[in-house]
Design a protein around this motif. Structure first.
Motif, mmCIF file in Angstrom:
data_model
loop_
_atom_site.group_PDB
_atom_site.id
_atom_site.type_symbol
_atom_site.label_atom_id
_atom_site.label_comp_id
_atom_site.label_asym_id
_atom_site.label_seq_id
_atom_site.Cartn_x
_atom_site.Cartn_y
_atom_site.Cartn_z
ATOM 1 N N LEU A 106 19.620 47.113 -26.406
ATOM 2 C CA LEU A 106 19.910 47.213 -27.835
ATOM 3 C C LEU A 106 21.378 46.940 -28.152
ATOM 4 N N LEU A 107 22.269 47.494 -27.365
ATOM 5 C CA LEU A 107 23.693 47.408 -27.701
ATOM 6 C C LEU A 107 24.217 45.976 -27.830
ATOM 7 N N PRO A 108 23.889 45.053 -26.930
ATOM 8 C CA PRO A 108 24.430 43.699 -27.086
ATOM 9 C C PRO A 108 23.989 43.006 -28.369
ATOM 10 N N TRP A 109 22.849 43.392 -28.919
ATOM 11 C CA TRP A 109 22.347 42.765 -30.135
ATOM 12 C C TRP A 109 22.839 43.455 -31.395
ATOM 13 N N PHE A 110 23.055 44.765 -31.313
ATOM 14 C CA PHE A 110 23.364 45.545 -32.505
ATOM 15 C C PHE A 110 24.805 46.055 -32.533
ATOM 16 N N LEU A 111 25.287 46.562 -31.400
ATOM 17 C CA LEU A 111 26.611 47.186 -31.345
ATOM 18 C C LEU A 111 27.315 46.761 -30.060
ATOM 19 N N PRO A 112 27.623 45.469 -29.926
ATOM 20 C CA PRO A 112 28.169 44.981 -28.655
ATOM 21 C C PRO A 112 29.469 45.649 -28.237
ATOM 22 N N GLU A 113 30.264 46.100 -29.195
ATOM 23 C CA GLU A 113 31.542 46.713 -28.849
ATOM 24 C C GLU A 113 31.376 48.073 -28.178
ATOM 25 N N GLY B 144 18.357 38.901 -38.391
ATOM 26 C CA GLY B 144 19.405 37.951 -38.091
ATOM 27 C C GLY B 144 20.437 38.556 -37.156
ATOM 28 N N ASP B 145 21.454 37.773 -36.824
ATOM 29 C CA ASP B 145 22.490 38.202 -35.897
ATOM 30 C C ASP B 145 23.296 39.349 -36.500
ATOM 31 N N LEU B 146 23.292 40.479 -35.779
ATOM 32 C CA LEU B 146 23.979 41.676 -36.267
ATOM 33 C C LEU B 146 25.311 41.915 -35.567
ATOM 34 N N ARG B 147 25.679 41.060 -34.658
ATOM 35 C CA ARG B 147 26.859 41.344 -33.836
ATOM 36 C C ARG B 147 28.160 41.317 -34.627
ATOM 37 N N ARG B 148 28.162 40.570 -35.724
ATOM 38 C CA ARG B 148 29.395 40.485 -36.514
ATOM 39 C C ARG B 148 29.243 41.155 -37.878
ATOM 40 N N ALA B 149 28.195 41.939 -38.016
ATOM 41 C CA ALA B 149 27.976 42.649 -39.279
ATOM 42 C C ALA B 149 28.922 43.842 -39.377
ATOM 43 N N GLU B 150 28.979 44.431 -40.560
ATOM 44 C CA GLU B 150 29.791 45.634 -40.758
ATOM 45 C C GLU B 150 29.226 46.785 -39.936
ATOM 46 N N ARG B 151 30.118 47.628 -39.436
ATOM 47 C CA ARG B 151 29.699 48.717 -38.546
ATOM 48 C C ARG B 151 28.633 49.632 -39.178
ATOM 49 N N PRO B 152 28.759 50.086 -40.431
ATOM 50 C CA PRO B 152 27.708 50.944 -40.994
ATOM 51 C C PRO B 152 26.333 50.262 -40.993
ATOM 52 N N GLN C 193 25.364 47.874 -38.915
ATOM 53 C CA GLN C 193 24.927 47.826 -37.523
ATOM 54 C C GLN C 193 24.290 49.151 -37.095
ATOM 55 N N LEU C 194 24.974 50.249 -37.424
ATOM 56 C CA LEU C 194 24.468 51.570 -37.052
ATOM 57 C C LEU C 194 23.126 51.851 -37.710
ATOM 58 N N ALA C 195 23.012 51.506 -38.986
ATOM 59 C CA ALA C 195 21.765 51.747 -39.701
ATOM 60 C C ALA C 195 20.622 50.941 -39.094
ATOM 61 N N MET C 196 20.869 49.664 -38.786
ATOM 62 C CA MET C 196 19.832 48.827 -38.198
ATOM 63 C C MET C 196 19.473 49.283 -36.783
ATOM 64 N N ALA C 197 20.480 49.725 -36.021
ATOM 65 C CA ALA C 197 20.201 50.226 -34.676
ATOM 66 C C ALA C 197 19.318 51.474 -34.745
ATOM 67 N N ALA C 198 19.641 52.391 -35.671
ATOM 68 C CA ALA C 198 18.837 53.602 -35.826
ATOM 69 C C ALA C 198 17.411 53.261 -36.251
ATOM 70 N N LEU C 199 17.275 52.293 -37.155
ATOM 71 C CA LEU C 199 15.944 51.885 -37.600
ATOM 72 C C LEU C 199 15.159 51.242 -36.461
ATOM 73 N N ALA C 200 15.827 50.410 -35.665
ATOM 74 C CA ALA C 200 15.158 49.773 -34.533
ATOM 75 C C ALA C 200 14.671 50.806 -33.523
ATOM 76 N N VAL C 201 15.505 51.795 -33.223
ATOM 77 C CA VAL C 201 15.108 52.854 -32.292
ATOM 78 C C VAL C 201 13.913 53.624 -32.841
ATOM 79 N N ALA C 202 13.933 53.931 -34.139
ATOM 80 C CA ALA C 202 12.817 54.652 -34.751
ATOM 81 C C ALA C 202 11.525 53.856 -34.643
ATOM 82 N N VAL C 203 11.602 52.555 -34.886
ATOM 83 C CA VAL C 203 10.415 51.698 -34.786
ATOM 84 C C VAL C 203 9.899 51.665 -33.348
ATOM 85 N N ILE C 204 10.808 51.546 -32.393
ATOM 86 C CA ILE C 204 10.418 51.487 -30.983
ATOM 87 C C ILE C 204 9.758 52.796 -30.551
ATOM 88 N N LEU C 205 10.351 53.930 -30.946
ATOM 89 C CA LEU C 205 9.774 55.222 -30.575
ATOM 90 C C LEU C 205 8.406 55.430 -31.200
#
Length: 463
Positions: free
Chosen positions: A44-51, A351-359, A361-373
């Motif tokens: 997940l991190l390389p796609w959503f929060l690479p830093e 779409g590509d989230l690597r250069r999106a704004e941090r908030p 990115q965090l929101a999409m990462a949380a949503l992706a985790v929720a969907v996966i779970l």
């Protein structure tokens, strides 16, 4: 794998008093839950929060080491406890294949939208390799990136079955050291598959189907199991995508078995220390290497963290653990198989989230985790659980038939008080256990910190 002193390996650790089957097994579920979280984070991190991705250790390799230690710890002793090879394989087939096939169908069904990975051959060899799960050891990519580790689970099952039938299953420590030493040697001489092409997939599929059919039916069972085991080792050495890594994985799994035998007073722990040292140096001079995660500092740290996690789980066995971790362990096989395809579909929509704004990115990462779970909970409830129950009923129905049981265990020669402890401890410890066997790392992991490519191609599109 745990680093221990020679003195510590003489006496087995004290086993806490049993407090019920669920509490005895909860630590294994918790370990699987931690491993599953590490693998999801790795992808997940390389796609959503690479830093935020760590590079001082590998989350993915850490996760698979924990998973393989758990599998090695529980699988052979579970087979030995029941002594029924047919029931063991029925359980494995109903445990692994239903969800595995469902994910394959899903990926192929939406291939018009997100194409199947380029590593999957467009011929019958892909069908043959997926049918046996021996994907990585015949150098065939899986339709889902994470399926590669199932190859080594299957190789381990084949080896354990043959060892059980010939009475060699008690030599886990020796086997772990031999495979670990083999990983060092293979790494020095082999840069990849020696035997290439489609025919290993076709031949192994034919041998697998015929051989496993004989094992299940009880016809030439021992001979068939030995042929399957020899085939598995040959594939591991000659046609694996990364031979040294596959051999090292087998050593880790046998190290898990050796730890269990030491815990129960039927083996020593020093072979695990030797195995750890050999696996630690295996990739350092390997011809096929160079990935960032096998650099000495990263590799050593990853191994140490995996060993410390497993040791911590053992220290907490019998105690109440966070329910979220044990639940994650329960659904970890679903989590392992479904998370990577779902991440691809998610990124295809956002779409590509690597250069999106941090908030964002965090929101999409949380949503992706929720969907996966949520998806993992559903597939566990409606695919895994019913098929496991069906497998248990099927195994019970065939338990009384001629040839159902395997050869009596000869590898654990114990007597008196030690035999009683083994019967009352080890058997109880595996009662009802159905290990998840979660292989979990995306395989083509050649990215470096300055150019994270994981599963994102040069055009920033998810592969």
């Amino acid at each position: 794998m745990m680093r221990v002193s020679a003195a510590a390996s003489v006496q087995p650790a004290a086993v806490p008093a049993p407090t019920g089957s669920s509490s005895r097994l909860a630590w294994l579920d918790a370990l699987r839950g931690l491993g599953a979280l590490a693998v999801v984070a790795e992808h997940l991190l390389p796609w959503f929060l690479p830093e935020l991705r760590p590079y001082w250790f590998s989350l993915g390799v850490y996760g698979i080491l924990v998973f393989f230690l758990v599998s090695g710890y529980i699988i052979p002793t579970s087979l030995e406890r029941h002594g029924d090879v047919r029931a063991f394989w029925i359980s494995r087939l109903f445990r692994l294949y239903p969800l595995y096939l469902a994910v394959i169908v899903l990926v192929l069904a939406v291939a018009w939208w997100v194409p199947v990975r380029g590593e999957v051959p467009r011929d019958g060899s892909a069908v043959a390799a997926h049918a046996t799960m021996l994907l990585d050891v015949v150098s065939v990519g899986g339709v889902a990136d994470t399926m590669w580790t199932l190859s080594y689970e299957m190789v381990f099952y084949l080896l354990v079955t043959a060892l059980f039938l010939i009475g060699g299953h008690g030599r886990s420590g020796l086997l772990s050291m031999l495979f670990a030493a083999g990983s060092v040697v293979v790494g020095l001489v082999a840069s990849g598959a020696v035997v290439a092409g489609a025919w290993p997939a076709y031949l192994s599929c034919a041998v697998f189907v015929v051989g496993l059919g004989c094992v299940l039916q009880g016809r030439l069972r021992t001979a068939s199991a030995c042929v399957l085991a020899l085939m598995a080792v040959a594939l591991l050495l000659l046609s694996s995508r990364v031979p040294w890594l596959g051999v090292a994985v087998l050593s880790v799994m046998f190290a898990g078995t050796a730890i269990h035998r030491w815990e129960r007073g039927t083996g020593r722990l020093w072979p695990v220390a030797v195995t750890t040292a050999l696996v630690a140096i295996a990739p350092l001079w390997a011809v096929e290497g160079g990935w960032w995660w096998v650099q000495a500092d990263v590799w050593f740290t990853t191994i140490a963290l995996a060993g410390a996690t497993f040791a911590g789980g053992m220290a907490l066995r019998g105690r109440r653990l966070p329910r979220v971790l044990t639940w994650l362990g329960l659904v970890s096989y679903s989590l392992y198989l479904v998370h990577h395809p779902l991440l691809k579909y998610f990124v295809e929509i956002t779409g590509d989230l690597r250069r999106a704004e941090r908030p964002y990115q965090l929101a999409m990462a949380a949503l992706a985790v929720a969907v996966i779970l949520a998806a993992s909970a559903l597939t566990y409830r409606y695919v895994e659980k019913p098929m496991q129950a069906l497998g248990r009923r099927f195994a019970r129905r065939h338990a009384g038939r001629p040839g159902a049981a395997g050869r009596p265990s000869r590898g654990l020669r114990v007597s008196g008080r030690r035999a009683g402890r083994l019967q009352g401890g080890a058997d109880a410890g595996v009662a009802g256990q159905d290990a998840s066997h979660d292989g979990v790392l995306g395989h083509e992991e050649r990215q470096v910190p300055d150019g994270v490519r994981d599963h994102i191609g040069q055009g920033d599109a998810v592969r």
